[in-house]
Design a protein around this motif. Structure first.
Motif, PDB file in Angstrom:
ATOM      1  N   VAL A  17       0.817  -1.218   0.000  1.00 26.75           N
ATOM      2  CA  VAL A  17       0.000   0.000   0.000  1.00 26.75           C
ATOM      3  C   VAL A  17       0.849   1.266   0.000  1.00 26.75           C
ATOM      4  O   VAL A  17       0.311   2.367  -0.057  1.00 26.75           O
ATOM      5  N   GLY A  18       2.191   1.128   0.057  1.00 28.67           N
ATOM      6  CA  GLY A  18       3.060   2.299  -0.015  1.00 28.67           C
ATOM      7  C   GLY A  18       3.791   2.350  -1.342  1.00 28.67           C
ATOM      8  O   GLY A  18       3.583   3.237  -2.164  1.00 28.67           O
ATOM      9  N   PHE A  19       4.633   1.349  -1.579  1.00 26.34           N
ATOM     10  CA  PHE A  19       5.475   1.334  -2.784  1.00 26.34           C
ATOM     11  C   PHE A  19       4.659   1.194  -4.077  1.00 26.34           C
ATOM     12  O   PHE A  19       4.747   2.039  -4.973  1.00 26.34           O
ATOM     13  N   LEU A  20       3.836   0.143  -4.174  1.00 24.51           N
ATOM     14  CA  LEU A  20       3.162  -0.129  -5.448  1.00 24.51           C
ATOM     15  C   LEU A  20       2.200   0.980  -5.891  1.00 24.51           C
ATOM     16  O   LEU A  20       2.293   1.444  -7.034  1.00 24.51           O
ATOM     17  N   PRO A  21       1.272   1.444  -5.026  1.00 27.28           N
ATOM     18  CA  PRO A  21       0.339   2.490  -5.501  1.00 27.28           C
ATOM     19  C   PRO A  21       1.034   3.810  -5.811  1.00 27.28           C
ATOM     20  O   PRO A  21       0.491   4.653  -6.528  1.00 27.28           O
ATOM     21  N   ASN A  22       2.240   3.999  -5.307  1.00 25.80           N
ATOM     22  CA  ASN A  22       3.013   5.209  -5.556  1.00 25.80           C
ATOM     23  C   ASN A  22       3.810   5.069  -6.853  1.00 25.80           C
ATOM     24  O   ASN A  22       3.813   5.945  -7.711  1.00 25.80           O
ATOM     25  N   GLU A  23       4.466   3.902  -6.994  1.00 25.70           N
ATOM     26  CA  GLU A  23       5.385   3.681  -8.114  1.00 25.70           C
ATOM     27  C   GLU A  23       4.647   3.540  -9.442  1.00 25.70           C
ATOM     28  O   GLU A  23       5.204   3.829 -10.497  1.00 25.70           O
ATOM     29  N   VAL A  24       3.388   3.122  -9.388  1.00 24.82           N
ATOM     30  CA  VAL A  24       2.647   2.856 -10.627  1.00 24.82           C
ATOM     31  C   VAL A  24       2.623   4.093 -11.528  1.00 24.82           C
ATOM     32  O   VAL A  24       2.758   3.987 -12.751  1.00 24.82           O
ATOM     33  N   TRP A  25       2.548   5.282 -10.938  1.00 29.29           N
ATOM     34  CA  TRP A  25       2.486   6.503 -11.754  1.00 29.29           C
ATOM     35  C   TRP A  25       3.805   6.775 -12.460  1.00 29.29           C
ATOM     36  O   TRP A  25       3.829   7.261 -13.587  1.00 29.29           O
ATOM     37  N   LEU A  30       6.736   6.485 -17.581  1.00 28.97           N
ATOM     38  CA  LEU A  30       7.839   5.923 -18.358  1.00 28.97           C
ATOM     39  C   LEU A  30       7.326   5.272 -19.645  1.00 28.97           C
ATOM     40  O   LEU A  30       7.885   5.449 -20.730  1.00 28.97           O
ATOM     41  N   MET A  31       6.216   4.527 -19.525  1.00 28.32           N
ATOM     42  CA  MET A  31       5.710   3.820 -20.706  1.00 28.32           C
ATOM     43  C   MET A  31       5.051   4.766 -21.715  1.00 28.32           C
ATOM     44  O   MET A  31       5.181   4.586 -22.916  1.00 28.32           O
ATOM     45  N   LEU A  32       4.374   5.799 -21.185  1.00 29.03           N
ATOM     46  CA  LEU A  32       3.638   6.705 -22.078  1.00 29.03           C
ATOM     47  C   LEU A  32       4.543   7.519 -22.986  1.00 29.03           C
ATOM     48  O   LEU A  32       4.171   7.855 -24.110  1.00 29.03           O
ATOM     49  N   VAL A  33       5.724   7.896 -22.494  1.00 27.05           N
ATOM     50  CA  VAL A  33       6.556   8.798 -23.298  1.00 27.05           C
ATOM     51  C   VAL A  33       7.476   8.054 -24.242  1.00 27.05           C
ATOM     52  O   VAL A  33       8.284   8.664 -24.929  1.00 27.05           O
ATOM     53  N   HIS A  34       7.335   6.721 -24.288  1.00 24.98           N
ATOM     54  CA  HIS A  34       8.166   5.940 -25.191  1.00 24.98           C
ATOM     55  C   HIS A  34       8.039   6.491 -26.614  1.00 24.98           C
ATOM     56  O   HIS A  34       6.953   6.493 -27.188  1.00 24.98           O
ATOM     57  N   GLY A  35       9.134   7.006 -27.147  1.00 23.52           N
ATOM     58  CA  GLY A  35       9.106   7.487 -28.523  1.00 23.52           C
ATOM     59  C   GLY A  35       8.688   8.935 -28.703  1.00 23.52           C
ATOM     60  O   GLY A  35       8.664   9.437 -29.815  1.00 23.52           O
TER      61      GLY A  35
ATOM     62  N   MET B  97       5.240  14.345 -14.338  1.00 27.91           N
ATOM     63  CA  MET B  97       6.627  14.733 -14.067  1.00 27.91           C
ATOM     64  C   MET B  97       7.601  13.825 -14.808  1.00 27.91           C
ATOM     65  O   MET B  97       8.523  14.284 -15.481  1.00 27.91           O
ATOM     66  N   VAL B  98       7.384  12.500 -14.675  1.00 30.20           N
ATOM     67  CA  VAL B  98       8.241  11.539 -15.371  1.00 30.20           C
ATOM     68  C   VAL B  98       8.106  11.724 -16.879  1.00 30.20           C
ATOM     69  O   VAL B  98       9.092  11.724 -17.617  1.00 30.20           O
ATOM     70  N   ALA B  99       6.860  11.934 -17.325  1.00 26.94           N
ATOM     71  CA  ALA B  99       6.632  12.084 -18.771  1.00 26.94           C
ATOM     72  C   ALA B  99       7.285  13.345 -19.312  1.00 26.94           C
ATOM     73  O   ALA B  99       7.629  13.407 -20.487  1.00 26.94           O
TER      74      ALA B  99
END
Lengths: 115, 249
Positions: A17-25, A30-35, B97-99
């Motif tokens: 409930v700390g790491f995962l719900p935070n890191e997902v964003w 990272l995935m959205l800006v690919h390219g 921010m990351v994007a």
């Protein structure tokens, strides 16, 4: 559904409930800006959204009504931020001077005005 | 511009650039702000009964002061799914921010996994300093520099958290709470200093105005709506201004 810390222990709770719900964003970012290119209009817009969200974080922290931050009167929080900002401007935009003044004002105001 | 010819620097140069990033971290106001903020957070963690190593792990893994405040202050009493929801709502800002920052450091030949660490290290402090400093250096140095900056700033948080944890018994809870205000102070001043373009300044100013209005509507997802509304308004003004100037982009 209403499991608590005592059911799974502090380390597993931190991860679930700390790491995962935070890191997902971060990972979605990272995935959205690919390219995508730095100068693309989409990234210019995303940058404006990020900057506005940063202002939102600031407003939430200054005005928050719950958690440990709320134990300090909201007038003290706003006053200290305003005072710090004025000193920042007077001191030729020195972030150090502004932050130190604002934090000193918070400490003093907490000592004087907190219940 | 020989943009196709920019290979990664050899390991010893990359390490040197990483150290330059560490130095930039120590020279940043955020290094001291993070120490102060995490002294408060470490003391709160001790007060509610978390262990020293739990506090260290939470900084390494979460690396987001608002989310860590939520964890420390609610994990003992609230249901787990409520905590997870509050944490995830407080961290939406990392997506834009990351994007916004990763494309600044990417160049042909950089793999997605080289960007995993920079993505994880992205937090308000690292992002603000990264957006200011990365454009000043050659693109092939930006990833190791950003990693050095992030690790350097995180060290300040770890040191502060440890100090707070050890001092906790002597820090009154109100003082710990007051120390948490280092972060909003630094966000305010650094953003004012860094907004060199109309777009940045407008997005930040509008965000400050829109955030309380959105909060008063009690619709939830406050940060997301603040970002989308104020950010899009600022972007719209920016586009209109470019059109008036007659240089469409």
């Amino acid at each position: 559904m209403s499991a608590t810390l005592h059911d799974i222990g502090p380390v597993l709770a931190l991860i679930l409930v700390g790491f995962l719900p935070n890191e997902v964003w971060r990972l979605v970012g990272l995935m959205l800006v690919h390219g995508l290119d730095e100068r693309s209009q989409l990234i210019v817009w995303v940058r404006a959204v990020a900057t506005a969200m940063l202002a939102g974080v600031l407003a939430q922290l200054i005005l928050s009504t719950s958690g440990p931050l709320a134990s300090i009167p909201v007038g003290v929080r706003i006053g200290a931020a305003a005072l710090g900002f004025v000193v920042f401007l007077i001191a030729r935009r020195s972030v150090f001077a502004g932050v130190l003044t604002g934090e000193s004002a918070i400490l003093l105001g907490t000592y004087l005005f907190a219940p | 511009m020989m943009s196709t010819d920019r290979a990664a620097p050899p390991p010893h140069v990359a390490f040197q650039v990483f150290l330059d990033g560490n130095i930039a971290a120590v020279r940043s106001v955020f290094f001291y702000v993070l120490i102060g903020n995490y002294v408060g957070l470490g003391a709160l963690a001790h007060e509610v009964g978390f262990s020293f190593w739990w506090m260290v792990m939470s900084t390494l893994l979460v690396w987001a002061a608002p989310a860590q405040v939520i964890l420390v202050s609610t994990l003992n009493t609230a249901a787990l799914f409520e905590v997870a929801l509050a944490v995830t709502l407080s961290s939406v800002r990392f997506l834009p921010m990351v994007a916004a920052i990763l494309p600044v450091m990417r160049r042909p030949g950089v793999r997605q996994r080289d960007l995993l660490l920079p993505a994880h290290l992205t937090a308000v402090s690292v992002w603000v300093e990264g957006m200011r400093l990365l454009p000043l250096m050659p693109v092939e140095r930006r990833i190791p520099f950003y990693n050095g900056l992030g690790v350097g700033l995180m060290s300040g948080a770890l040191v502060g958290g440890a100090i707070g944890f050890v001092l906790a018994a002597r820090l009154p809870p109100l003082l710990s709470a007051a120390l948490l205000f280092f972060t909003p102070m630094a966000i305010l001043m650094s953003s004012a200093r860094n907004s060199r373009t109309l777009l940045d300044g407008l997005a930040f100013g509008l965000g400050l105005v829109v955030a309380p209005i959105v909060a008063a509507q009690k619709i939830g997802l406050d940060l997301m709506w603040t970002g989308l509304i104020a950010g899009s308004m600022a972007y719209g003004v920016h586009r209109l201004r470019e059109r008036w100037r007659g240089r469409p982009s």
